[in-house]
Write a protein that holds these residues in place. Structure first.
Motif, short mmCIF file in Angstrom:
data_model
loop_
_atom_site.label_atom_id
_atom_site.label_comp_id
_atom_site.label_asym_id
_atom_site.label_seq_id
_atom_site.Cartn_x
_atom_site.Cartn_y
_atom_site.Cartn_z
N THR A 151 0.86 -1.18 0.00
CA THR A 151 0.00 0.00 0.00
C THR A 151 0.90 1.24 0.00
O THR A 151 2.11 1.14 0.25
N ALA B 86 -2.80 2.83 -3.88
CA ALA B 86 -3.43 3.82 -3.00
C ALA B 86 -4.87 3.98 -3.44
O ALA B 86 -5.16 3.93 -4.64
N TRP B 87 -5.77 4.15 -2.50
CA TRP B 87 -7.18 4.32 -2.86
C TRP B 87 -7.87 5.11 -1.78
O TRP B 87 -7.33 5.33 -0.70
N SER B 88 -9.07 5.57 -2.10
CA SER B 88 -9.87 6.26 -1.08
C SER B 88 -11.33 6.09 -1.45
O SER B 88 -11.66 5.61 -2.53
N ASP B 89 -12.20 6.49 -0.53
CA ASP B 89 -13.63 6.43 -0.87
C ASP B 89 -14.15 7.82 -1.27
O ASP B 89 -15.35 8.06 -1.28
N ALA B 90 -13.24 8.71 -1.64
CA ALA B 90 -13.66 10.04 -2.10
C ALA B 90 -14.36 9.91 -3.46
O ALA B 90 -14.04 9.03 -4.24
N VAL C 211 -5.34 10.96 -4.61
CA VAL C 211 -6.35 9.90 -4.63
C VAL C 211 -7.50 10.22 -3.67
O VAL C 211 -8.63 9.78 -3.88
N ASP C 212 -7.23 11.04 -2.65
CA ASP C 212 -8.32 11.37 -1.73
C ASP C 212 -9.00 12.70 -2.06
O ASP C 212 -9.85 13.17 -1.31
#
Ligand SMILES: [Zn+2]
Length: 327
Positions: A51, A106-110, A211-212
Motif C-alpha cells: 500500500t 493507494a485508494w480512497s472512498d472520495a 487519490v483522496d
C-alpha cells in the motif's frame, strides 16, 4: 497540444501517465479470478505489492475489489514504471509500478469533484482576465465551464498573465486527429486554446490529483495548454514589440525588437530554465518526453494538481515550480 496515449513509452523510468481512456466495464464477479491471477504473477511478472503507506499486501482478497481491478488492468507490463490515476466504477485508485514491477496501491472512498453550476463566460472573463469562452463546433456545457473555472482557479497571481486575453474555444474533434485532447495556438494575438471532446470524455476512467481529492482529467488537459501559454509569454510580448517597432520609423529599434522576438520565438527562457533543471532526465510523463515544450507543459499541469506525483516522477520539480512562481 496533449494527446491521449495508447501505451507507455517510458517503461525504464518512473513517470506519471495521464489516463484518458476507458478500462473494461467493471464487473465485480470477475474480481476473485483477478486476485488469483495476480497471485500467480507474483515473484516473476510482479514483485512486491504494497500500500502507499508501505504495508505489504499478502492477501489480495483483503483489498477493495476496485483496487484489485485497477491492479489487474495494468499488470500486463505496459504500465511498467508508470503512476496511473484510475477511476474504477467511480472509485479513485492510484497504481504505481516501479521499473522492477513492484506495485504500490493507494485508494480512497472520495468521489470525484462535482462541478458547480452557474459558471458563465462573463464571470470567467471578469475573474481571470481571459479573452472569453467561445463555442466552436461544440457548445460549452455547464460542467465543462466549471472544469475550466477550476483549472483557472489553480493558477497563481504570477501565472495569470499567461491566460490574459486568451480565447478558450470548444471544438469537437481536432483537425490533427482523434487522439488530441486540447491545443494551444500561438499564431494569433490573442492566442487561442481549443478544448476537444476527448478532454471532457465522461467515459474516461482517469482522474488527476491526489487519490483522496480526485479531480476531472480535463483539468489536467486545460492546465497543460496553459503551461504552453505561460512558456510562450515572452514570445508574445516580443512579437507585439516587434510589431510596434515595425510600424515606427526607427530602423535600429525595428531591428533590435524583431531580433529579440526571433530569439524567443521557438523557445523562451522558461523552457531553457526547465531544460537546465531536467538535465537530460525524461518525463514527467511519456507524452512528448523528448520534447522540452511538452515536458514543461505536463510538469506545469502536475505541479498544480498533484505536486507529490510530479515529485515522484521527477524529483525536485515541485520546488522548481514553486521557485519559478516567484521568479
Ligand atoms: Zn502540449
Amino acid at each position: 497540444m496533449i494527446l491521449l496515449l495508447g501505451g507507455c513509452a517510458l517503461r525504464h523510468h518512473l513517470h506519471y501517465e495521464p489516463v484518458a481512456f476507458a478500462l473494461a466495464p467493471y464487473d465485480p464477479a470477475l474480481v476473485t479470478g483477478m486476485s488469483t491471477q495476480l497471485d500467480q504473477m507474483r515473484g516473476h511478472a510482479i514483485g512486491e505489492i504494497r500500500t502507499a503507506g508501505g504495508a505489504p499486501v499478502d492477501d489480495l482478497g483483503s483489498l477493495p475489489p476496485e483496487v484489485v481491478w485497477a491492479a489487474w488492468s495494468t499488470a500486463l507490463g505496459w504500465a511498467r514504471g508508470a503512476e496511473l490515476d484510475l477511476l474504477v466504477d467511480g472509485a479513485p485508485v492510484t497504481v504505481w509500478w516501479s521499473v522492477d514491477r513492484d506495485l504500490t496501491l493507494a485508494w480512497s472512498d472520495a468521489t470525484i469533484w462535482r462541478a458547480p453550476t452557474g459558471v458563465t463566460s462573463e464571470w470567467l472573463v471578469d475573474t481571470y482576465g481571459i479573452g472569453g469562452v467561445f463555442d466552436g463546433d461544440r457548445t460549452w456545457g455547464a460542467a465543462e465551464l466549471a472544469t475550466l473555472d477550476l483549472s483557472l482557479s489553480l493558477l497563481t497571481d504570477e501565472e495569470l498573465p499567461a491566460v490574459s486575453g486568451v480565447r478558450f474555444v470548444r471544438e469537437g474533434v481536432s483537425p490533427r486527429g482523434l487522439r488530441e485532447l486540447a491545443w494551444y495556438d500561438p499564431t494569433d494575438e490573442p492566442p487561442e486554446i481549443s478544448i476537444f471532446d476527448a478532454a471532457f470524455d465522461i467515459e474516461s476512467d482517469g482522474f488527476v490529483g491526489p487519490v483522496d481529492a480526485p479531480l476531472p482529467a480535463g483539468v489536467g488537459s486545460i492546465l497543460h495548454e496553459i503551461g504552453h501559454a505561460l512558456a510562450d509569454l515572452e514570445a508574445r510580448d516580443a512579437w507585439l514589440r516587434c510589431g510596434v517597432a515595425r510600424a515606427g520609423s526607427d530602423r535600429e529599434e525595428r531591428r533590435d525588437a524583431c531580433r529579440a522576438y526571433a530569439e524567443v520565438r521557438r523557445r523562451g527562457p522558461r523552457i531553457d530554465a526547465w531544460q537546465r533543471f531536467r538535465d537530460g532526465r525524461p518525463g514527467p510523463s511519456s507524452f512528448g518526453f523528448r520534447n522540452p515544450h511538452e515536458s514543461y507543459a505536463e510538469a506545469f499541469a502536475l505541479a498544480h494538481v498533484d505536486p507529490d506525483a510530479l515529485e515522484r516522477a521527477l524529483p525536485g520539480a515541485t520546488s522548481w515550480f514553486e521557485r519559478a512562481d516567484t521568479r
